[in-house]
Design a protein around this motif. Structure first.
Motif, PDB file in Angstrom:
ATOM      1  N   GLN A 246      33.503   1.963 -16.236  1.00 26.34           N
ATOM      2  CA  GLN A 246      34.709   1.404 -16.888  1.00 26.34           C
ATOM      3  C   GLN A 246      34.833   1.838 -18.345  1.00 26.34           C
TER       4      GLN A 246
ATOM      5  N   SER B 290      29.662  -6.573 -22.060  1.00 27.76           N
ATOM      6  CA  SER B 290      30.145  -5.613 -23.066  1.00 27.76           C
ATOM      7  C   SER B 290      30.329  -6.281 -24.420  1.00 27.76           C
TER       8      SER B 290
ATOM      9  N   SER C  50      33.927   0.480 -21.069  1.00 26.33           N
ATOM     10  CA  SER C  50      34.392  -0.553 -22.013  1.00 26.33           C
ATOM     11  C   SER C  50      33.785  -0.344 -23.397  1.00 26.33           C
TER      12      SER C  50
ATOM     13  N   ASP D 207      24.724  -1.232 -22.413  1.00 32.00           N
ATOM     14  CA  ASP D 207      25.702  -2.029 -21.665  1.00 32.00           C
ATOM     15  C   ASP D 207      25.696  -1.526 -20.218  1.00 32.00           C
ATOM     16  N   THR D 208      25.763  -2.448 -19.281  1.00 27.76           N
ATOM     17  CA  THR D 208      25.660  -2.050 -17.871  1.00 27.76           C
ATOM     18  C   THR D 208      26.871  -2.538 -17.070  1.00 27.76           C
TER      19      THR D 208
ATOM     20  N   ASP E 258      28.443   2.098 -17.812  1.00 34.83           N
ATOM     21  CA  ASP E 258      29.463   1.541 -16.924  1.00 34.83           C
ATOM     22  C   ASP E 258      30.646   2.500 -16.797  1.00 34.83           C
TER      23      ASP E 258
HETATM   24 MG   LIG Z   1      31.495  -4.595 -19.311  1.00 35.26          MG
END
Ligand SMILES: [Mg+2]
Ligand SMILES: Nc1ncnc2c1ncn2[C@@H]1O[C@H](COP(=O)(O)OP(=O)(O)OP(=O)(O)O)[C@@H](O)[C@H]1O
Length: 212
Positions: free
Chosen positions: A41, A16, A43, A83-84, A39
């Motif tokens: 998440q 990230s 982020s 982003d992964t 992702d």
């Molecule tokens: Mg990340």
């Protein structure tokens, strides 16, 4: 449009931070830039939400959805950074490789990260597009501390790995400090930020290399 996918199934390798700062580099260079977060998440989306209105524009793309499809970037996008998530299944990796023009794989100086990355690279190399050299990919050494034994070990590891080494980024508190404001090092003109920008040059050169 050029699509740069940042991936490593190992959690916490700096995907990230690298994706966000790369997008900030493109945006500040005047490129029409989009940044996709795949992702759960979130982020990167969280970072983008904090980004000030007067900062160089980066289009936020939320690609975290139930069926796992990738969305589309707006027309005229010149640079798309993706982003992964950690723990990617190989099926997902395959889809991301298909999507990518260039792949960046961050790796930290640690036994656990290096082991996990070796395994990942073995599996990555089994993919047809990678085997046929249709997708340039390179490893970015991240959170490097000069003089640390772990850094020397990481350097030796990379030589053994026979993988394109596209540069080293240092362990710098500034990344975290400015992330709270949705900023990357390329958004700042301070001496400290400019020092860090220099270390990004090889990574940017690799990403910007013309397609074969
Ligand atoms: Mg990340
Ligand atoms: N070069 C760096 N210098 C200092 N801190 C860093 C650097 N790169 C990453 N970090 C910090 O390390 C932690 C992990 O980084 P990051 O969240 O980018 O990793 P990630 O690979 O995206 O993690 P995940 O797999 O959970 O998505 C974060 O706290 C981040 O701020």
């Amino acid at each position: 449009m050029k699509t740069i996918v940042v991936m490593n199934p190992k959690g916490g390798s700096g995907k990230s931070v690298i994706a966000d700062n790369l997008a900030s580099a493109f945006a500040n260079a005047g490129q029409r830039t989009a940044l996709a977060d795949t992702d759960p998440q979130h982020s990167t989306l969280g970072w983008l939400e904090r980004r000030p209105e007067n900062a160089a524009p980066i289009k936020a793309l939320d690609w975290v959805n139930a069926n796992g499809d990738f969305g589309k970037a707006p027309k005229k996008t010149q640079r798309l950074v993706v982003d992964t998530a950690a723990g990617l299944e190989m099926e997902r990796v395959k889809e991301l490789v298909r999507l990518a023009d260039v792949i960046l794989i961050p790796v930290l100086p640690s036994l656990y990260d290096q082991q996990a990355t070796t395994n990942f690279l073995e599996r990555l190399r089994e993919l047809k597009r990678i085997r046929k050299n249709k997708r340039p990919f390179g490893v970015v050494r991240n959170r490097v501390r000069l003089g640390a034994r772990a850094t020397a070990r990481l350097d030796q590891y990379l030589v053994r790995l026979e993988t394109r080494d596209v540069g080293r980024l240092h362990d710098r508190a500034l990344y975290n400090e400015i992330a709270w404001q949705g900023l990357g090092v390329f958004d700042l003109k301070t001496r400290q930020a400019e020092d860090i920008q220099v270390s990004w040059r090889p990574v940017l050169d690799f990403v910007e290399a013309p397609d074969d």
